[in-house]
Design a protein around this motif. Structure first.
Motif, short mmCIF file in Angstrom:
data_model
loop_
_atom_site.label_atom_id
_atom_site.label_comp_id
_atom_site.label_asym_id
_atom_site.label_seq_id
_atom_site.Cartn_x
_atom_site.Cartn_y
_atom_site.Cartn_z
N PHE A 1 -14.73 7.11 13.99
CA PHE A 1 -14.05 8.22 13.42
C PHE A 1 -15.12 9.18 13.09
CE2 PHE A 1 -14.61 5.95 9.61
CZ PHE A 1 -15.11 6.81 8.56
N GLY A 2 -15.14 10.66 13.04
CA GLY A 2 -15.86 11.32 12.32
C GLY A 2 -15.51 12.85 12.15
N CYS A 3 -16.04 13.60 11.32
CA CYS A 3 -15.84 14.69 10.79
C CYS A 3 -16.27 15.82 11.58
CB CYS A 3 -16.23 15.05 9.40
SG CYS A 3 -16.18 16.44 8.44
N SER B 1 -19.06 4.49 14.19
CA SER B 1 -18.34 3.19 14.42
C SER B 1 -18.95 2.23 13.31
CB SER B 1 -18.39 2.67 15.77
OG SER B 1 -17.83 3.58 16.72
N ARG B 2 -18.07 1.74 12.75
CA ARG B 2 -18.30 0.40 11.95
C ARG B 2 -17.20 -0.72 12.16
NH1 ARG B 2 -22.40 2.69 11.88
NH2 ARG B 2 -23.73 3.27 10.00
N THR B 3 -17.59 -1.87 11.83
CA THR B 3 -16.51 -2.93 11.95
C THR B 3 -16.70 -3.82 10.59
OG1 THR B 3 -16.77 -2.86 14.14
CG2 THR B 3 -15.69 -4.93 13.31
N ILE B 4 -15.63 -3.81 9.70
CA ILE B 4 -15.63 -4.49 8.53
C ILE B 4 -14.32 -5.63 8.36
CG2 ILE B 4 -16.24 -2.54 7.62
CD1 ILE B 4 -13.58 -1.70 6.82
N PRO B 5 -14.85 -6.55 7.58
CA PRO B 5 -13.76 -7.85 7.40
C PRO B 5 -12.83 -7.36 6.60
CG PRO B 5 -15.53 -8.10 5.91
CD PRO B 5 -15.83 -6.88 6.82
#
Length: 413
Positions: free
Chosen positions: A252-254, A264-268
């Motif tokens: 996502f981005g503003c 982009s980030r990927t999180i648990p």
């Protein structure tokens, strides 16, 4: 040099951009750019308006207008005009009067504001060369061209695409602000993640944050993809549940003053990565760091893609997803099964901005860097993305946004 994006002379950037375009126009020419049209969701209800990026580039105006007109006579003298739409009483009642001439002048620095199509027709007849963005034609202009069919018609798009590639300091400042807001939203999201049950909860949180900070909009449809949903590269349903043992890919981005950011980030989902998740994540992160270092003047996205493929081959072998013999004997690139997209794209007023894979990078351009590994057999998709300013030593504009595993886990717990 620090640029004050709230400086009094707000139209300085747009004057500069118009002057660059004037320098590219032939003498005895007129350039016409039409405002983006209102798009309707259904019946008389509109989608939220988004101005044409070329109009923003030349004027800074985000509201609907009719057209921007630039003329250059046989002696090289230049004039600039903005045409506003003539509004009927019903339109004013339902939609208001729109942007005023004074606001147009203040934002753009263009003094000649008109409503009359008659003047536009007179200007067309006065010049032999007509520059237009062919993809942005409208029915009113079709009739004007019909009466001026002996003119030399030139597509303005390639010129504008070339000009928009390299960013002015003010444009970089706009993108940095969009990135700052995006990063703040991500940090708050990490702190509040335990409250989220679905992908929709996350999307609502990000949207609410953008609006609360100044009515800011998404630069593109946000991707909130948990578990197997992350295998779909442009997944935007954002309706799945957040299962505790899975990952969630966020893309996502503003958008600020028309300029995009792209994160982009990927999180648990449970706040801690499993051993296998860490293993894959760290491979993606190491590729990101290596490719970032090579986003320098003189290279191209094509070369960055070659580098990322080489790095990805090694990573996939180490992850036991491919063997060395698979890579040596492949007739079609097996890497594409696990990394099906390019590693970079240009950014600016459009999140996928003008420029192609063979464009030679120059200082002042901004690119994404976004390697990913997607494993259908394990229902895992991990993508990491930063926005990079091209320079002899590339500048990661997202260096303050958490990306290391320990940073992510710390902020989530």
């Amino acid at each position: 040099m620090i640029i004050d994006i709230n400086q009094q002379n707000k139209h300085f950037l747009f004057r500069k951009n118009r002057n660059k375009l004037f320098n590219k126009l032939n003498n005895n020419s007129i350039a016409i750019l039409f405002s983006a049209s209102t798009k309707y969701r259904n019946a008389s209800h509109e989608y939220k308006y988004r101005q044409c990026s070329n109009i923003i580039y030349l004027t800074g105006i985000l509201d609907p207008i009719h057209a921007v007109v630039l003329t250059k006579d046989s002696y090289g003298n230049c004039q600039e005009y903005i045409f506003l739409p003539t509004l009927d009483e019903k339109t004013i009642i339902y939609q208001g009067i729109g942007i005023s001439p004074d606001e147009v002048k203040k934002i753009s620095g263009i003094e000649q504001i008109h409503y009359s199509n008659e003047l536009l027709n007179q200007l067309l007849q006065a010049f032999d060369n007509i520059y237009i963005v062919k993809s942005n034609m409208n029915h009113l202009f079709d009739s004007l061209l019909f009466h001026n069919n002996s003119k030399n018609i030139i597509d303005l798009s390639p010129i504008l695409q070339e000009l928009r590639l390299t960013k002015e300091p003010e444009e970089i400042a706009f993108i940095k602000k969009a990135i700052r807001i995006t990063g703040e939203a991500f940090n708050e999201l990490l702190k509040n993640f335990n409250h989220f049950k679905t992908e929709a909860d996350i999307e609502a949180f990000i949207t609410s944050y953008f609006i609360s900070k100044g009515q800011y909009q998404h630069a593109y449809l946000p991707i909130i993809a948990s578990g197997a949903n992350a295998l779909t590269l442009h997944y935007t349903n954002n309706s799945g549940r957040l299962l505790k043992n899975k990952l969630t890919l966020l893309d996502f981005g503003c958008e600020y003053k028309g300029y995009a950011s792209d994160l982009s980030r990927t999180i648990p989902n449970k706040g801690i990565f499993t051993k296998r998740q860490k293993e894959i994540y760290n491979k993606v992160l190491s590729i990101l760091k290596e490719v970032q270092k090579n986003i320098t003047p003189g290279t191209s996205i094509k070369e960055l893609n070659i580098l990322s493929k080489q790095l990805m081959e090694k990573a996939l072998v180490e992850l036991k997803l491919l063997t060395v013999s698979d890579i040596k004997t492949e007739s079609t690139p097996l890497v594409k099964k696990y990394f099906p997209h390019g590693v970079s794209h240009f950014m600016g007023l459009d999140v996928h901005d003008s420029g192609n894979t063979e464009t030679i990078l120059q200082e002042g351009m901004i690119l994404s860097c976004e390697p990913g590994i997607y494993i259908p057999e394990e229902n895992i998709g991990i993508r990491l993305e930063n926005d990079i300013l091209v320079a002899p030593t590339p500048i990661n504009l997202m260096q303050h946004i958490p990306i290391e595993i320990d940073e992510i886990e710390y902020r989530m717990n």
